[in-house]
Structure formats: structure tokens, C-alpha cells
Design an enzyme around this catalytic site. Structure first.
Site, mmCIF file in Angstrom:
data_model
loop_
_atom_site.group_PDB
_atom_site.id
_atom_site.type_symbol
_atom_site.label_atom_id
_atom_site.label_comp_id
_atom_site.label_asym_id
_atom_site.label_seq_id
_atom_site.Cartn_x
_atom_site.Cartn_y
_atom_site.Cartn_z
ATOM 1 N N TYR A 62 0.863 -1.156 -0.195
ATOM 2 C CA TYR A 62 0.035 -0.170 -0.055
ATOM 3 C C TYR A 62 0.850 1.249 -0.056
ATOM 4 C CZ TYR A 62 -3.389 3.446 1.793
ATOM 5 O OH TYR A 62 -4.222 4.656 2.045
ATOM 6 N N GLY A 63 1.854 1.292 0.921
ATOM 7 C CA GLY A 63 2.749 2.494 1.134
ATOM 8 C C GLY A 63 3.489 2.739 -0.312
HETATM 9 P P1 NDP Z 1 -13.032 2.934 1.664
HETATM 10 O O1 NDP Z 1 -12.371 1.639 1.629
HETATM 11 O O2 NDP Z 1 -14.272 3.216 2.584
HETATM 12 O O3 NDP Z 1 -13.550 3.558 0.437
HETATM 13 C C1 NDP Z 1 -12.598 3.099 -0.754
HETATM 14 C C2 NDP Z 1 -13.364 3.614 -1.983
HETATM 15 O O4 NDP Z 1 -12.983 3.302 -3.336
HETATM 16 C C3 NDP Z 1 -14.885 2.696 -2.034
HETATM 17 O O5 NDP Z 1 -15.818 3.663 -2.677
HETATM 18 C C4 NDP Z 1 -14.558 1.566 -3.115
HETATM 19 O O6 NDP Z 1 -15.305 1.107 -3.844
HETATM 20 C C5 NDP Z 1 -13.603 2.596 -4.146
HETATM 21 N N1 NDP Z 1 -12.540 1.558 -5.060
HETATM 22 C C6 NDP Z 1 -11.779 0.819 -4.732
HETATM 23 N N2 NDP Z 1 -11.280 0.358 -5.848
HETATM 24 C C7 NDP Z 1 -12.111 0.658 -6.890
HETATM 25 C C8 NDP Z 1 -11.859 0.849 -8.386
HETATM 26 N N3 NDP Z 1 -11.104 -0.177 -8.902
HETATM 27 N N4 NDP Z 1 -12.741 1.489 -9.139
HETATM 28 C C9 NDP Z 1 -13.395 2.535 -8.540
HETATM 29 N N5 NDP Z 1 -13.472 2.570 -6.945
HETATM 30 C C10 NDP Z 1 -12.805 1.847 -6.372
HETATM 31 O O7 NDP Z 1 -11.630 3.942 1.801
HETATM 32 P P2 NDP Z 1 -11.172 5.326 2.329
HETATM 33 O O8 NDP Z 1 -12.675 6.201 2.243
HETATM 34 O O9 NDP Z 1 -10.758 5.360 3.913
HETATM 35 O O10 NDP Z 1 -10.446 5.627 1.527
HETATM 36 C C11 NDP Z 1 -10.500 6.815 0.353
HETATM 37 C C12 NDP Z 1 -9.122 7.078 -0.140
HETATM 38 O O11 NDP Z 1 -8.320 7.583 1.013
HETATM 39 C C13 NDP Z 1 -8.108 6.008 -0.509
HETATM 40 O O12 NDP Z 1 -7.480 6.148 -1.589
HETATM 41 C C14 NDP Z 1 -7.345 5.615 0.751
HETATM 42 O O13 NDP Z 1 -6.051 4.918 0.197
HETATM 43 C C15 NDP Z 1 -6.997 7.218 1.008
HETATM 44 N N6 NDP Z 1 -6.676 7.000 2.660
HETATM 45 C C16 NDP Z 1 -7.511 6.692 3.435
HETATM 46 C C17 NDP Z 1 -7.033 6.763 4.929
HETATM 47 C C18 NDP Z 1 -7.883 6.303 6.079
HETATM 48 O O14 NDP Z 1 -7.554 6.686 7.203
HETATM 49 N N7 NDP Z 1 -9.115 6.153 5.734
HETATM 50 C C19 NDP Z 1 -5.693 7.339 5.293
HETATM 51 C C20 NDP Z 1 -4.785 7.961 4.215
HETATM 52 C C21 NDP Z 1 -5.306 7.603 2.947
HETATM 53 P P3 NDP Z 1 -16.083 -0.330 -3.237
HETATM 54 O O15 NDP Z 1 -17.207 0.033 -2.374
HETATM 55 O O16 NDP Z 1 -16.698 -0.920 -4.586
HETATM 56 O O17 NDP Z 1 -15.071 -1.286 -2.732
#
Ligand code: NDP
Length: 277
Positions: free
Chosen positions: A194-195
Site C-alpha cells: 500500500y505504501g
Molecule cells: P474505503 O474503503 O471506505 O472506500 C474506498 C472507495 O474506493 C470505495 O468507494 C471503493 O469502492 C472504491 N474503489 C476501490 N477500488 C476501486 C476501483 N477499482 N474503481 C473504483 N472505485 C474503487 O476507503 P477510504 O474512504 O478510507 O479511502 C479513500 C481514499 O483515502 C483511498 O485512496 C485511501 O487510500 C485514502 N486514505 C485513507 C485513509 C484512512 O485513514 N481511511 C488514510 C490515508 C489515505 P467499493 O465500495 O466498490 O469497494
């Protein structure tokens, strides 16, 4: 007839931080907000919830891993609008700490969505960006901590002044190949799929701004950011921030006023530019 109304697109917005970014844009952005999700049913559910709050985002399916889906998103924007004003690349995945999949598989799958998927969305939609457009790449503090765990030689490759998109692509390809043949640590990478995928997202943002600086369209700004540690499915709800708190920095960057000179091509956390890594 295409509309000259302003428009914002958020990826991975059916839940978590992306959902809160859409909610914030609906309240603060003067234009249409498109909530995208890879799963249509989940996306429509999210739209219904926001409608319940009196907000009116639109929906379009978008799967980062499916170039056909990206092409359809592009065609829809071209047909409906005269361009794109805000793109928030929020969608991402992370294997759980307890995941049993081998590291090589975790590296390939995670980089495929977080890096290559994000890059493919950019390649598809960047031609539509209008002057003064804002792009936000949701990266992570993990990009910084992972880079610090890489060897000094590897880190120096991240920081070369002439880093461009092709060089970032090459780095990510090499990371996945070395994860597959087991040589990643010897080559200077660290053991965080991931990192390392988010190293790619942060470096991509730096390289993209350099391209925009040479673009004939004025004042296009891209920044990478960390939303903080947020209470979402990704963190198994261990994060302390609410999704709306997590959306604060991405929203701030998406709504930067015209002719912003800073932040511009930076890594931003809690609305502040951070030295990276
Ligand atoms: P969630 O797992 O709650 O949500 C992730 C979202 O991304 C979901 O809507 C998921 O869809 C979607 N997704 C994953 N793969 C795909 C794809 N191939 N095409 C389209 N959509 C996709 O994560 P967060 O809300 O926590 O994370 C949002 C962003 O923030 C990410 O990039 C994460 O890496 C980053 N982040 C989050 C942190 C945290 O503490 N939460 C910290 C640092 C960064 P589905 O529901 O279908 O799986």
C-alpha cells in the site's frame, strides 16, 4: 447540446472519504457533482442517502480497473459538458494487515488500482480539464513513511528534479516486478504494498504539475494529499477522524481559488504543505 455548467467528478464515492467529498462539493461547489462508483447499486444507494439530506449529486459508473468504464465516463462528460473543472482521484484499496495473500500478489493488485487505475483515469480525463481546473490525488501519509523505509539510493530516485510521469511509471513497474521475484528489499523497496503504491500516487502528482505548468490551458493545479487517519472500512473503523474531517483537505484542494500559486504540485496534509517524504 453540451452544457457549460461547471462539473466535478469524485472517484470511489459510494462510501468513506469519497462520499464525504461529494457531500462537501454539493454544499460548496457551484456546479454539478458526479458521484462515481464501480458498483452501480452501491452508487445509487449513496445518491439516495445524499438526496435524503437535500443534496443532488449525479451518478456515473467508474471502475479504475476497467479502461472501458473510463472511456464511457469520458464520453459522458464530453457529451454532457464542455469540459471538467474538478477531478478528485479518491478511490483506493488496501489489503488488511491479516491478509494471507503473498506479498507479490498484494503488490500487484494494490499498485494496479491505486497507481495504474488512478493514472488511467488521469490519462482519460485530463484532456477534458478546463483552464483553472483542480485535480486532487488522495495519497496517504503511508507514501511518506514507506519512502523513508526505502534505501537512500531508492529514495534519491524519488527526488530527482527531472522526475516525469514516465519515470514514475517505470518505478512502479520495477517495484511490482521485484515484489514478484522476491528482490524488492535488495533493490531498496520496503515491505508495504500500500505504501509503495501511494509513493507512486504522490510522485505522479509532482510530475503531473510539471506537465500542467507547460500546458496551454492556464492555471491547472494538481496536489497530492493525506486525509488523515479516518474511520472507514479501509481502516476497519480504527481511524479517529470522521469521514467529513477526512474530506476537509481534499475539499480545500478541490476548491482552491483561481490563479492559486500555492499549494501547487505539493503534498498536503491538514491543509498544510508537507515536506515529502
Ligand atoms: P474505503 O474503503 O471506505 O472506500 C474506498 C472507495 O474506493 C470505495 O468507494 C471503493 O469502492 C472504491 N474503489 C476501490 N477500488 C476501486 C476501483 N477499482 N474503481 C473504483 N472505485 C474503487 O476507503 P477510504 O474512504 O478510507 O479511502 C479513500 C481514499 O483515502 C483511498 O485512496 C485511501 O487510500 C485514502 N486514505 C485513507 C485513509 C484512512 O485513514 N481511511 C488514510 C490515508 C489515505 P467499493 O465500495 O466498490 O469497494
Amino acid at each position: 447540446m453540451s452544457s457549460s455548467r461547471r462539473v466535478a467528478v469524485v472517484t470511489g464515492a459510494n462510501k468513506g472519504i469519497g462520499y464525504a467529498i461529494v457531500r462537501g462539493l454539493c454544499k460548496q461547489f457551484d456546479g454539478d457533482v458526479i458521484l462515481t462508483a464501480r458498483n452501480e447499486g452501491n452508487g445509487q444507494e449513496a445518491i439516495k442517502k445524499l438526496n435524503g439530506e437535500g443534496l443532488k449529486p449525479m451518478f456515473h459508473q467508474l471502475d479504475l480497473d476497467d479502461v472501458g468504464s473510463i472511456d464511457r465516463m469520458k464520453a459522458f462528460l464530453q457529451k454532457t459538458y464542455t469540459g471538467l473543472d474538478i477531478l478528485v482521484n479518491n478511490a483506493g484499496i488496501a489489503f488488511k494487515m491479516a491478509a494471507k495473500e503473498p506479498f507479490a500478489q498484494q503488490a500487484e493488485v494494490t499498485v494496479a488500482t491505486n497507481f495504474w487505475g488512478t493514472l488511467n483515469v488521469c490519462k482519460g480525463l485530463f484532456p477534458l480539464l478546463k483552464p483553472h481546473a483542480r485535480v486532487v490525488n488522495v495519497s496517504s501519509m503511508s507514501s511518506s513513511s514507506a519512502a523513508k523505509k526505502c534505501s537512500p539510493e531508492m529514495r534519491s530516485k524519488f527526488l530527482v528534479p527531472d522526475l516525469d510521469v514516465a519515470k514514475v511509471e517505470e518505478l512502479m513497474t520495477k517495484f511490482v516486478n521485484s515484489a514478484k521475484d522476491g528482490s524488492y528489499e535488495k533493490k531498496g523497496w520496503c515491505q508495504s504494498a500500500y505504501g509503495c503504491s501511494k509513493i507512486g500516487v504522490t510522485l505522479l502528482s509532482f510530475a503531473q504539475q510539471k506537465e500542467f505548468n507547460k500546458d496551454s490551458r492556464a492555471d491547472i493545479v494538481v496536489n497530492a494529499c493525506c486525509p488523515g487517519y479516518v474511520d472507514t472500512d479501509m481502516t476497519s473503523h480504527k481511524g479517529k477522524k470522521t469521514i467529513d474531517q477526512g474530506a476537509d483537505t481534499p475539499l480545500y484542494l478541490a476548491l482552491l481559488p483561481p490563479n492559486t500559486t500555492s499549494p501547487k504540485g505539493n503534498y498536503v496534509s491538514d491543509r498544510k504543505i508537507k515536506t515529502w517524504p
